[in-house]
Design an enzyme around this catalytic site. Structure first.
Site, PDB file in Angstrom:
ATOM      1  N   LYS A 212       1.009  -1.178   0.077  1.00 60.52           N
ATOM      2  CA  LYS A 212       0.099   0.159   0.050  1.00 60.52           C
ATOM      3  C   LYS A 212       0.975   1.404   0.081  1.00 60.52           C
ATOM      4  O   LYS A 212       0.790   2.207  -0.806  1.00 60.52           O
ATOM      5  CB  LYS A 212      -0.934  -0.067   1.318  1.00 60.52           C
ATOM      6  N   CYS A 266      -3.271  10.862   1.369  1.00 57.77           N
ATOM      7  CA  CYS A 266      -2.871   9.519   1.295  1.00 57.77           C
ATOM      8  C   CYS A 266      -1.468   9.601   0.799  1.00 57.77           C
ATOM      9  O   CYS A 266      -0.291   9.414   1.424  1.00 57.77           O
ATOM     10  CB  CYS A 266      -3.607   8.600   0.351  1.00 57.77           C
TER      11      CYS A 266
HETATM   12  N1  SAJ Z   1      -1.441  14.868  -9.015  1.00 58.36           N
HETATM   13  C1  SAJ Z   1      -0.506  15.755  -9.783  1.00 58.36           C
HETATM   14  N2  SAJ Z   1      -0.198  15.249 -11.133  1.00 58.36           N
HETATM   15  C2  SAJ Z   1      -0.644  14.279 -11.581  1.00 58.36           C
HETATM   16  C3  SAJ Z   1      -1.313  13.157 -10.580  1.00 58.36           C
HETATM   17  C4  SAJ Z   1      -1.753  13.660  -9.420  1.00 58.36           C
HETATM   18  O1  SAJ Z   1      -0.218  16.884  -9.305  1.00 58.36           O
HETATM   19  O2  SAJ Z   1      -0.161  13.858 -12.499  1.00 58.36           O
HETATM   20  C5  SAJ Z   1      -1.676  15.511  -7.769  1.00 58.36           C
HETATM   21  C6  SAJ Z   1      -3.388  15.618  -7.539  1.00 58.36           C
HETATM   22  O3  SAJ Z   1      -3.711  16.922  -7.706  1.00 58.36           O
HETATM   23  C7  SAJ Z   1      -3.423  15.630  -6.117  1.00 58.36           C
HETATM   24  C8  SAJ Z   1      -2.388  14.623  -5.428  1.00 58.36           C
HETATM   25  O4  SAJ Z   1      -1.528  14.400  -6.619  1.00 58.36           O
HETATM   26  O5  SAJ Z   1      -3.182  16.831  -5.530  1.00 58.36           O
HETATM   27  C9  SAJ Z   1      -3.037  13.026  -5.376  1.00 58.36           C
HETATM   28  O6  SAJ Z   1      -4.136  12.701  -6.104  1.00 58.36           O
HETATM   29  P1  SAJ Z   1      -4.388  11.121  -6.922  1.00 58.36           P
HETATM   30  O7  SAJ Z   1      -5.600  11.227  -7.711  1.00 58.36           O
HETATM   31  O8  SAJ Z   1      -3.296  11.011  -7.688  1.00 58.36           O
HETATM   32  O9  SAJ Z   1      -4.580  10.270  -5.558  1.00 58.36           O
HETATM   33  P2  SAJ Z   1      -5.623  10.542  -4.261  1.00 58.36           P
HETATM   34  O10 SAJ Z   1      -4.842  10.760  -3.235  1.00 58.36           O
HETATM   35  O11 SAJ Z   1      -6.952  10.952  -4.688  1.00 58.36           O
HETATM   36  O12 SAJ Z   1      -5.934   8.564  -4.262  1.00 58.36           O
HETATM   37  C10 SAJ Z   1      -4.540   7.766  -3.958  1.00 58.36           C
HETATM   38  C11 SAJ Z   1      -4.731   6.637  -5.071  1.00 58.36           C
HETATM   39  N3  SAJ Z   1      -3.427   6.035  -5.168  1.00 58.36           N
HETATM   40  C12 SAJ Z   1      -3.073   5.647  -6.159  1.00 58.36           C
HETATM   41  O13 SAJ Z   1      -3.343   6.168  -7.184  1.00 58.36           O
HETATM   42  C13 SAJ Z   1      -1.708   5.102  -6.223  1.00 58.36           C
HETATM   43  C14 SAJ Z   1      -5.887   5.704  -4.437  1.00 58.36           C
HETATM   44  O14 SAJ Z   1      -5.792   4.487  -5.386  1.00 58.36           O
HETATM   45  C15 SAJ Z   1      -5.644   5.345  -3.024  1.00 58.36           C
HETATM   46  O15 SAJ Z   1      -6.663   4.472  -2.451  1.00 58.36           O
HETATM   47  C16 SAJ Z   1      -5.697   6.723  -2.091  1.00 58.36           C
HETATM   48  O16 SAJ Z   1      -4.525   7.562  -2.739  1.00 58.36           O
HETATM   49  C17 SAJ Z   1      -5.395   6.151  -0.690  1.00 58.36           C
HETATM   50  O17 SAJ Z   1      -6.317   6.249   0.163  1.00 58.36           O
HETATM   51  O18 SAJ Z   1      -4.388   5.888  -0.418  1.00 58.36           O
END
Ligand code: SAJ
Length: 416
Positions: A212, A266
């Protein structure tokens, strides 16, 4: 199934309540346990204390069938699922006090034969720590039957659902189940098979904990790479969005998108659990965290420069406060931090925030007298510096609406 008919779910938050509800609607008798009296009352009325699509239908149905109820006290049950918070403390190590409290609630109820699953995102060896707390209070029980003592089975099963899609992903995602013993993993698999249609993969507890953390660290490291490129490109006068688009034509290159930093509870947290477990060797993981944490500071500097170059009395419009597009979740959002910092550093400048998904500012911003929540139209009509921090779909055509303003395109919407 096995001998599990009743399940106690400890922690009725974003993960615990959906899990409790889905087990109950699949025929198990479930008691949800929480320390918050309001949550208990809401659930017992068949209501959901937070927004998650489709969850209310499950909770209402399960409560009216008498399969789900909520309680402040941990009952005796055949299986326990612990889904409590694991925040990190000031030294960036995990705070296991909620897990400890859950274990202390469970221990007196045990008779032997129970399955105990930790679902909370946890640092390596937290599951064993939970088992140790329980066995410390119950020396009459064991994990392996040594000395002829009755056994308990302890496993870790991290959740990986995406907020907003929890009720779908609970059913469809693959799951990793890590047992402190093989039997614990097999029993946990059987329990999750009640509702999970994805593949259920068995391993040991520490590997499951790391899996995880590694998933979220992988994403953090890749976002940090994109954020670092955006800062370097800015210095070199290169359009980072075009650069990434071109590089991604290579068949084995897939660079993510830069932004104002990493938000949510997360990805910005979990990598620190790995760093804490092995600080000396977690060099890339730590640096990625630092790079992503530094990005909001860089954005603030860009805004200060833009304001200094604009005519005297120029105001600032901030497009988007949530931590990612098309949601209302402001938790750990870099946009909130950036907005507050700008308002603090420029007390004579009006900072107009546009966030179509909320109706009032969060307390940290409302406390600042020069910040207001306005519509997109008002912000564009009145602010000389416009900073786009979240690529909500409402903002994607902003290029056509801009006039003379200085535009800081932190999500690259003009290059799409
Ligand atoms: N972000 C960027 N650039 C990108 C992708 C994301 O700047 O190219 C930023 C987003 O704007 C945001 C942050 O990263 O601020 C996180 O967003 P996210 O969509 O990547 O993830 P979360 O936090 O909504 O959810 C993540 C997910 N993990 C993965 O994709 C590996 C989800 O599957 C998990 O269940 C969740 O964390 C968790 O609960 O751990």
């Amino acid at each position: 199934m096995d001998n599990i008919a009743t399940v106690a779910v400890i922690g009725l938050g974003y993960i615990g309540l959906p899990t409790a509800a889905i087990l109950a609607t699949n025929g198990l008798n479930v008691v949800g346990v929480d320390v918050n009296e309001k949550t208990i009352e809401a659930v017992n009325r068949g209501e959901v204390p937070f927004v998650e699509p489709d969850l209310a239908v499950h909770v209402t149905g399960a409560v009216s069938q008498g399969r789900l109820k909520a309680s402040l006290d941990t009952p005796s049950a055949d299986a326990y699922i612990v889904a409590v918070p694991t925040p990190f403390n000031a030294e960036r190590s995990a705070d296991l006090s909620y897990i400890e409290a859950a274990a202390k609630g469970i221990a007196p109820q045990l008779q032997g034969g129970e399955l105990i699953i930790l679902e909370s995102t946890s640092p390596p060896r937290a599951t064993r720590y939970m088992a140790d707390v329980i066995l410390g209070l119950r020396p009459d029980l064991s994990l392996n039957g040594e000395g002829g003592k009755p056994t308990i089975d302890v496993a870790h099963c991290p959740e990986r659902v995406l907020p907003g899609r929890v009720m779908i992903e609970l059913v469809t995602n693959d799951r990793i189940v890590g047992g402190v013993t093989t039997r614990a993993a097999e029993r946990a698999k059987e329990l999750y098979s009640v509702f999970c249609q994805g593949e259920i993969l068995l391993t040991d507890d520490v590997t499951a904990e790391m899996a995880k953390l590694v998933e979220n660290s992988f994403r953090d490291v890749n976002i940090a790479f994109a954020n670092e490129l955006s800062v370097i490109s800015d210095k070199l006068g290169v359009d980072v969005w075009e650069l990434i688009r071109l590089a991604n034509h290579h068949p084995r290159v897939n660079i993510l998108q830069p932004g104002p930093g990493v938000g949510g509870h997360c990805i910005a947290v979990d990598p620190w659990f790995i760093v804490d477990a092995d600080p000396e060797n977690s060099r890339i993981i730590r640096t990625a965290r630092e790079v992503n944490d530094a990005k909001p500071v860089w954005v603030v500097e860009k805004v200060l420069e833009a304001v200094a170059q604009a005519e005297a009395g120029a105001d600032v419009a901030i497009m988007g406060l949530s931590f990612k597009p098309n949601i209302d979740d402001l938790r750990e959002s870099p946009s909130v931090e950036i907005t507050r910092t700008i308002a603090e550093l420029l007390p004579n400048v009006l900072v107009r925030a546009v966030e179509p998904h909320i109706s009032e500012l969060p307390a940290s911003l409302a406390a600042q007298p020069n910040i207001s929540l306005v519509t997109l139209e008002e912000a564009l009509a009145t602010s000389a510096v416009v900073v786009l921090l979240v690529d909500h779909h409402e903002f994607l055509d902003i290029g056509a609406r801009l006039d003379e303003q200085t535009f800081l395109d932190i999500r690259g919407v003009l290059s799409r």
